[in-house]
Scaffold this active site. Structure first.
Site, PDB file in Angstrom:
ATOM      1  N   HIS B 216       0.886  -1.171   0.000  1.00 39.73           N
ATOM      2  CA  HIS B 216       0.000   0.000   0.000  1.00 39.73           C
ATOM      3  C   HIS B 216       0.924   1.221   0.000  1.00 39.73           C
ATOM      4  O   HIS B 216       1.553   1.532   1.004  1.00 39.73           O
ATOM      5  CB  HIS B 216      -0.880  -0.039   1.250  1.00 39.73           C
ATOM      6  CG  HIS B 216      -1.824   1.116   1.370  1.00 39.73           C
ATOM      7  ND1 HIS B 216      -3.128   1.066   0.924  1.00 39.73           N
ATOM      8  CD2 HIS B 216      -1.659   2.363   1.885  1.00 39.73           C
ATOM      9  CE1 HIS B 216      -3.720   2.217   1.166  1.00 39.73           C
ATOM     10  NE2 HIS B 216      -2.853   3.029   1.747  1.00 39.73           N
ATOM     11  N   HIS B 218       2.073   5.252  -0.947  1.00 38.09           N
ATOM     12  CA  HIS B 218       1.672   6.650  -1.162  1.00 38.09           C
ATOM     13  C   HIS B 218       2.778   7.383  -1.917  1.00 38.09           C
ATOM     14  O   HIS B 218       3.946   7.047  -1.815  1.00 38.09           O
ATOM     15  CB  HIS B 218       1.397   7.333   0.174  1.00 38.09           C
ATOM     16  CG  HIS B 218       0.071   6.955   0.754  1.00 38.09           C
ATOM     17  ND1 HIS B 218      -1.059   7.716   0.586  1.00 38.09           N
ATOM     18  CD2 HIS B 218      -0.311   5.870   1.469  1.00 38.09           C
ATOM     19  CE1 HIS B 218      -2.076   7.126   1.178  1.00 38.09           C
ATOM     20  NE2 HIS B 218      -1.663   6.004   1.731  1.00 38.09           N
ATOM     21  N   CYS B 249      -3.610  15.575  -2.944  1.00 37.62           N
ATOM     22  CA  CYS B 249      -3.723  16.796  -3.733  1.00 37.62           C
ATOM     23  C   CYS B 249      -2.302  17.262  -3.975  1.00 37.62           C
ATOM     24  O   CYS B 249      -1.569  17.518  -3.028  1.00 37.62           O
ATOM     25  CB  CYS B 249      -4.513  17.847  -2.983  1.00 37.62           C
ATOM     26  SG  CYS B 249      -4.540  19.409  -3.862  1.00 37.62           S
ATOM     27  N   ASN B 260      -2.655   7.692  -2.870  1.00 36.16           N
ATOM     28  CA  ASN B 260      -2.120   6.364  -3.163  1.00 36.16           C
ATOM     29  C   ASN B 260      -1.458   6.370  -4.525  1.00 36.16           C
ATOM     30  O   ASN B 260      -1.724   7.248  -5.349  1.00 36.16           O
ATOM     31  CB  ASN B 260      -3.279   5.364  -3.259  1.00 36.16           C
ATOM     32  CG  ASN B 260      -3.599   4.740  -1.941  1.00 36.16           C
ATOM     33  OD1 ASN B 260      -3.381   5.351  -0.908  1.00 36.16           O
ATOM     34  ND2 ASN B 260      -4.108   3.527  -1.976  1.00 36.16           N
TER      35      ASN B 260
END
Lengths: 313, 313
Positions: B216, B218, B249, B260
């Protein structure tokens, strides 16, 4: 996997960015950014291109930018030119370290659309520049193969075409009595992916084990950092990059939305991978924020806004 | 290097995005985006989180979103919850496939700041959820280790802490009579770099060769795609991703600016690396553009605007 111990990041932000930006940017502001970059540990900063100001209005002040540069020990200011006329302007510009370079396209379709030249004309133009370098005792530092990973107009570019252009340019350089340059593989239209980096860099390495390879990566399709990592894993030790990702606009829905890989983001990857760059990250991030201020809109680099690790603690 | 032949991308955009966005988004527009995603080949779409609407106003319509979902063969709609109260809401929500999950933080400092829980309390909360799953015959699909690659508040997170949490959770799952889940290593605060992926995934693999690892990621610091590639090179075959990079953003100068990894960009990397995803790129790109329309501002994904290869020919 052989990560290099140290790499050189060559800054192209001022040239890439000011060439790309639509709005007028005052010469003094360009110089302010270049000066900030000169304080970051960067050793090579490409500042201007000597091109036709009617075609690239953002470069109309190229001579004024050169005249305004502040020399610093260990920092060389470079320039780009694409033809003898541009080279002759560079030759007399102050503060510019002359590093000869020639560019040809591995994609004949792109070459015709971009410069209206086929393979033979592309090579002849490179030969003409090399003759000038020899005459003026300017070293040939690099040969650039454009569209080395693919082309929006031709599609796939065979590795054979990349090898063919390198071979031809090395022969021309030898013929002109110039020392062997390094080769820059340019992902002009952002076709590269990590497997493509492995294939093309691998093929060049196999054919010329001693030829230094550099990568010029664009992030149009979000692959620049993964591509850089793939290059680092193969020991590539020289990259072009642009502060804040200058030269692109993340929101323009067109092919030009293609900034170079972002200098400070690449520098962070290196710092955390144990690869020396000689760069000061905090200063680079500040220069990245300054670049946004100078062009007047957000730029794609991430670290300048995310901060270094612990920045939010 | 062992690239997987096929990977599964689990879409978390609706949940990540609508949770993060400040402006109100009509339920019908959320459903429009989810429906577009359901047409792309995605098999798992996380649609909502059942959290306190006073804390996360964007999820106040979670039940209404679930009620409005259109079932499609082969597509499961998932939800996130963090405690028994949320799970009990999910249990009665229509159209939601119940996949049990528990999350603990590898960083104790983050655990205390995020949930006001130390290691023991974190594990006790996970055990309480597992007991509920066993009671309601809901499978435990995954365990998530948050801050697995570093923490803005604690700094470095030792690999030992990651292994410790996995070991404790697997023991708790076994004790509760649940089948072995897969482990999601979450780069909650975007500390990961490719070498860190290699180290942490490598250590987990070494200790539990048969435990499936998911990532997972970012993109706060621009490393998501390089990290994904590093994971793919280690054979990681399951990734969370968010359409258009929802949940971040690019222009907010704060720690939350951390979408993500972008679904369609990751899917493109896979497509060009010979890794099957089962996804239809053109439809994903259209969904990415729709996501921007729905949230009303640009989102960080690149391919949706750059187009596929040849798009500019």
């Amino acid at each position: 996997m052989t990560l290099p111990r140290r790499i050189e990041i060559r800054e192209e932000g001022p040239r890439e960015g000011f060439q790309f930006e639509k709005g007028e940017i005052a010469t003094a502001r360009k110089l302010e950014l270049i000066e900030a970059l000169a304080q970051t540990g960067l050793r090579h900063i490409q500042t201007v291109s000597f091109v036709d100001p009617r075609r690239v209005p953002g470069m109309a002040d190229a001579e004024a930018v050169c005249a305004g540069l502040t020399p610093h020990p260990g920092v060389t200011y470079n320039a780009l030119w694409l033809n003898p006329k541009g080279f002759l302007r560079a030759l007399v510009a102050p503060n510019i370290a002359l590093e000869g370079s020639v560019s040809v396209s591995a994609s004949e379709v792109f070459g015709r659309r971009n410069q209206n030249r086929d393979r033979e004309q592309d090579l002849a133009a490179a030969a003409a520049l090399m003759a000038l370098y020899a005459q003026h005792r300017v070293p040939l530092a690099r040969i650039t193969i454009m569209a080395a990973f693919g082309c929006n107009f031709q599609g796939e570019v065979p590795i054979g075409a990349v090898l063919d252009r390198i071979e031809a340019l090395l022969a021309l350089a030898g013929g002109a009595g110039l020392e062997r340059p390094y080769v820059s593989l340019a992902d002009t239209m952002a076709w590269a992916t990590p497997p493509a980096i492995q294939r093309v860099v691998g093929a060049v390495r196999e054919k010329w084990p001693d030829l230094e390879v550099s990568l010029h990566l664009h992030d149009t399709r979000g692959m620049a950092m993964a591509n850089a990592w793939a290059g680092l894993q193969m020991g590539v030790a020289r990259f072009d990059a642009a502060i804040a990702g200058l030269g692109g606009c993340p929101f323009a829905r067109h092919a030009g939305a293609a900034g170079n890989i972002c200098t400070e983001d690449l520098a962070l990857l290196c710092a955390e991978s144990g690869i020396e760059t000689g760069l000061q990250l905090e200063r680079l991030m500040a220069a990245g924020r300054l670049a946004e201020e100078v062009v007047g809109h957000p730029l794609p680099g991430r670290v300048k806004q995310a901060g270094l690790l612990m920045a939010n603690a």
